[in-house]
Design an enzyme around this catalytic site. Structure first.
Site, PDB file in Angstrom:
ATOM      1  N   GLY A 484       0.842  -1.197   0.000  1.00  0.00           N
ATOM      2  CA  GLY A 484       0.000   0.000   0.000  1.00  0.00           C
ATOM      3  C   GLY A 484       0.868   1.235   0.000  1.00  0.00           C
ATOM      4  N   GLU A 485       0.204   2.406   0.103  1.00  0.00           N
ATOM      5  CA  GLU A 485       0.927   3.667   0.079  1.00  0.00           C
ATOM      6  C   GLU A 485       0.129   4.713   0.823  1.00  0.00           C
ATOM      7  OE1 GLU A 485       2.400   4.712  -3.665  1.00  0.00           O
ATOM      8  OE2 GLU A 485       3.445   6.525  -2.994  1.00  0.00           O
ATOM      9  N   VAL A 491       4.704   1.025   1.256  1.00  0.00           N
ATOM     10  CA  VAL A 491       5.039  -0.047   2.190  1.00  0.00           C
ATOM     11  C   VAL A 491       5.136  -1.348   1.391  1.00  0.00           C
ATOM     12  CG1 VAL A 491       4.344  -1.345   4.237  1.00  0.00           C
ATOM     13  CG2 VAL A 491       3.855   1.095   4.091  1.00  0.00           C
ATOM     14  N   ASP A 602      -2.775  10.895  14.978  1.00  0.00           N
ATOM     15  CA  ASP A 602      -3.209  10.508  13.620  1.00  0.00           C
ATOM     16  C   ASP A 602      -3.936   9.159  13.672  1.00  0.00           C
ATOM     17  OD1 ASP A 602      -3.593  10.900  10.941  1.00  0.00           O
ATOM     18  OD2 ASP A 602      -1.649  10.117  10.328  1.00  0.00           O
TER      19      ASP A 602
END
Length: 795
Positions: A484-485, A491, A602
């Site tokens: 993913g990103e 990653v 976050d």
């Protein structure tokens, strides 16, 4: 119903001459009524219809060209069909524009002001259905409060927009029907990309076709309108602070006309001029197979190695032989498979030689190796067969030219690679020792507000990985290994020589996360030990490359399951409640029981990873801040994180504390319960977000309606209701009113504790958002679809 299907279009055409174009308060339209809306010049008609080629007797509310209701240009309730012809369109006494059925509310198109002002709906000759309210002024003008053009379905009429409204959050795009006779949303979408100035057709997110760049106001690179149709088009695009969109007008003999035939995105992905689809094809998307943009706009994507550019599916009558039988698709997918899905599944299966796409609904596949036998009598039912063409012969001269080019390129690549290798080796020898010394040295946390005692700053058990080992483990960071990103960068999954599986977080140079944040995340995660926190194995630093090495999470992140209509079926209520408890335990450890008080800042669904047993682990500590145990809150000018999850005091004033994470946890818990994204509410008059929607339901004593329908058979309603109640306590406007994570866990696990009544949360409606204050923050960047925006500072 057969008689209605045959004669209903004729019936509508005969009544058009006596119908009005306006619906007033108290007026009603229904399926069997002889009244419906017809625009002033009788171009368009609004009413209820049954799709002629549909498989059920369900009806829908739509707008069509008068006298031709076979395929309406707009459908109001495409995913909410009406049974028993019980649909009624009306404007009630409060001014609400609503579709009712069987005495209940099917859907509200516009929620009225509940005042004495008059509300009316008018069908215009452009095909736009507009709702206006009376305005108390001297000139007697009315205010337009809703229009169907803001909610396109599968047809783009002249004057409609494709793009985004950053001010209202509306995203204008087309979505095809599921099939020829089912109006529900299908696999294909078409939208406008303002950055490249081109139209894009996607199938389930994958780009199949683009129009190419807009050339002037007459043509796109792959759409040539002159001479192809009785109609020409005048294209234009608009980019302002509030809006970015594409639109067009129709021209007849170079004169602009009020209405045109419209562009239809059909269930196969093809785009037609709606008036005469056989004469003018705008985009032949069903001929795109992922090989090349061959001048027609088709795009390149990853394909099975067994397929070639000379293979195509053709609809043929016949069969392979009398022995082979087609294999049905998996039954658990059959309800969501359209024709294009069947084609994609067959194309990606090297054994598949044919398919049929109307199997109840679903797919049938053929895997025969026999030669297809054509039946020219028409006695057999046709299906799609994989046909192969012979590639054109290549001349000997051209062949030798290509060989010479390949040899020359290979030679240059080898020489260049050798030079790069020698230079890289030299650089590694010169600076490798400095890189390692910097990593293993005691790391002091850099903070403008707080500092931690020196004996707390050592990074324990931190392994420094060799860059070459990481490259080998991730197969040179190949796309097959990409998990993913995010804003920080990609990653990748990796496997070390000893067989240990790892996740490599490669920080992008564009992410904004510098050495301070990198060291911050290393120091934090390396010293935190908890079952619900992701475990850091080590790091790797080489030149400008910064990487963190984590334990590999088999089930990726929570959003991979929660927001996928198929994967979410694995998240039973028991698993979701376990995930909620695990996240709460992880936050409690950060806030109270770790050696340092840590504010994550976050918390969101994509930062919750799941191991092989679906246990949650909090990740991504690049934005975290350390507090001394006696410090309650801090202030910052660098607001980081994701809007929608931010507490109001943090988003507006930069004040953060443990209650900031509690707010984010409340939003996250509502997403887990509902299976909906917090920022997925874009209607002009509805709630701003999921929190606002739940608050409205709570006040109506209908909070359980937010429950994900998939949980209907597995949930414990009392437990789920307690989670919703607790979520509303966590997202209250004032930080002091929110519970601590200790209180949250107690209230989650002890059903005997009486929960206080929640107060109105922050940001529940659009009027609550102080837009001017948000616009002053230089760190904010809006996403292209206008749905959410993330402060990129520090990442």
């Amino acid at each position: 119903m057969f008689i209605i299907r045959i004669f209903f279009p004729i019936f509508l055409a005969s009544l058009a001459s006596s119908s009005s174009d306006t619906l007033k308060q108290g007026d009603e339209l229904n399926f069997s009524s002889s009244t419906f809306l017809v625009s002033a010049q009788k171009v368009f008609t609004l009413g209820f219809f049954i799709p002629p080629e549909g498989s059920s007797d369900d009806s829908f509310l739509g707008i069509w060209y008068s006298g031709n209701p076979n395929h309406p240009v707009w459908v109001a309730n495409r995913d909410k069909p009406i049974a028993n012809n019980s649909g009624v369109l009306t404007i009630d006494s409060t001014g609400t524009f609503v579709i009712r059925h069987n005495g209940g509310v099917l859907m509200e198109l516009y929620h009225g002001p509940n005042s004495t002002n008059s509300t009316i709906a008018t069908l215009l000759d452009t095909g736009n259905l507009v709702v206006t309210e009376e305005v108390n002024n001297n000139n007697g003008s009315n205010k337009r409060v809703w229009e169907s053009f803001d909610y396109p379905t599968d047809t783009l009429l002249p004057g409609m927009k494709l793009g985004v409204n950053h001010r209202t959050g509306l995203n204008w795009s087309l979505t095809a029907w599921f099939s020829q006779g089912i109006p529900s949303p299908g696999a294909f979408t078409m939208d406008w990309d303002p950055n490249t100035r081109q139209l894009i057709v996607r199938r389930r997110g994958l780009i199949y076709w683009t129009s190419g760049a807009l050339l002037g106001d007459k043509d796109f690179e792959f759409i040539k309108t002159d001479g192809n149709s009785n109609f020409n088009y005048n294209f234009s695009y608009v980019t302002t602070k509030d809006e970015e969109y594409f639109t067009y007008s129709s021209l007849v003999n170079d004169q602009k006309v009020a209405s045109g035939r419209g562009w239809l995105l059909n269930y196969l992905g093809n785009v037609y001029d709606g008036g005469d689809r056989d004469k003018y094809v705008i985009a032949q998307v069903d001929q795109c197979y992922g090989f090349s943009s061959d001048g027609g706009g088709c795009q390149v994507w990853e394909k099975p190695k067994c397929r070639t550019r000379y293979q195509r599916f053709e609809n043929r009558s016949g069969g392979f032989n009398d022995v082979d039988r087609p294999q049905p698709a998996r039954s658990d997918y059959s309800k969501s498979l359209g024709l294009s899905d069947c084609r994609a599944m067959c194309w990606n299966n090297c054994n598949c030689t044919g398919f049929k796409g109307d199997y109840a609904p679903g797919c049938l596949f053929w895997t025969s190796k026999k030669e297809f036998q054509q039946d020219n009598t028409g006695a057999t039912v046709p299906f799609f067969v994989l046909m192969s063409e012979q590639p054109p012969p290549e001349s000997p001269r051209k062949k030798w030219i290509w060989i010479l080019i390949v040899v020359a390129v290979a030679f240059v690549v080898v020489v260049f690679s050798l030079l790069c290798f020698l230079r890289t080796r030299r650089n590694i020898r010169l600076r490798g020792e400095d890189d390692l010394n910097e990593l293993v040295a005691p790391i002091r946390y850099v903070d403008t507000n707080h500092e931690v005692e020196n004996d707390e700053n050592k990074v324990n058990n931190l392994q420094v990985f060799n860059f070459e080992d990481i490259v080998a483990a991730t197969n040179s960071f190949s796309s097959e290994n990409k998990l993913g990103e995010g804003g920080f960068g990609p990653v990748y999954k990796g496997k070390l020589i000893d067989g240990c599986e790892i996740a490599v977080k490669q920080l992008s140079r564009r992410s904004g996360q510098g050495v301070v944040e990198f060291k911050n995340e290393i120091m934090l995660i390396a010293r935190l030990q908890h079952v619900n926190l992701v475990r850091l194995l080590g790091c790797c630093l080489k030149g400008n490359e910064k990487m963190l090495i984590y334990e590999y999470m088999l089930n990726k992140s929570l959003d991979f399951f929660l927001f996928d209509p198929i994967q979410k079926e694995q998240l039973t209520w028991e698993k979701r409640f376990n995930i909620i408890q695990g996240i709460a335990q992880g936050l409690l450890y950060l806030h109270k029981y770790s050696r340092l008080k840590i504010i994550h800042r976050d918390m969101k669904v994509s930062n919750i990873l799941l191991d092989e047993n679906m246990n949650p682990k909090i990740s991504d500590f690049g934005m975290a801040r350390i507090f001394k145990q006696n410090v309650l809150e801090a202030n910052t000018e660098r607001v980081v994180g994701t809007y929608g999850y931010m507490a109001p005091e943090y988003a507006m004033e930069g004040i953060f504390s443990v209650k900031t994470d509690v707010y984010s946890f409340g939003v996250l818990m509502l997403e887990i319960v509902s299976g909906q994204k917090n920022n997925s509410f874009h209607h002009l008059s509805g709630p701003l977000n999921l929190v606002g929607y739940v608050w409205e339901l709570w006040n109506k004593n209908a909070a359980l309606e937010i429950m994900d329908p998939i949980l209907r058979d597995s949930c414990v309603s009392q437990q789920l209701m307690r989670c919703i109640h607790l979520s509303l306590l966590c997202v209250e406007d004032r930080a002091v009113d929110r519970p601590t994570m200790s209180d949250v866990i107690s209230m989650l696990n002890n059903g005997n504790i009486v929960l206080p009544l929640p107060k109105k949360p922050a940001f529940v409606s659009r009027s609550d958002v102080v837009e001017e204050d948000l616009q002053q923050r230089k760190s904010e960047k809006y996403s292209i679809n206008g749905v959410s925006f993330t402060a990129m500072d520090g990442r």
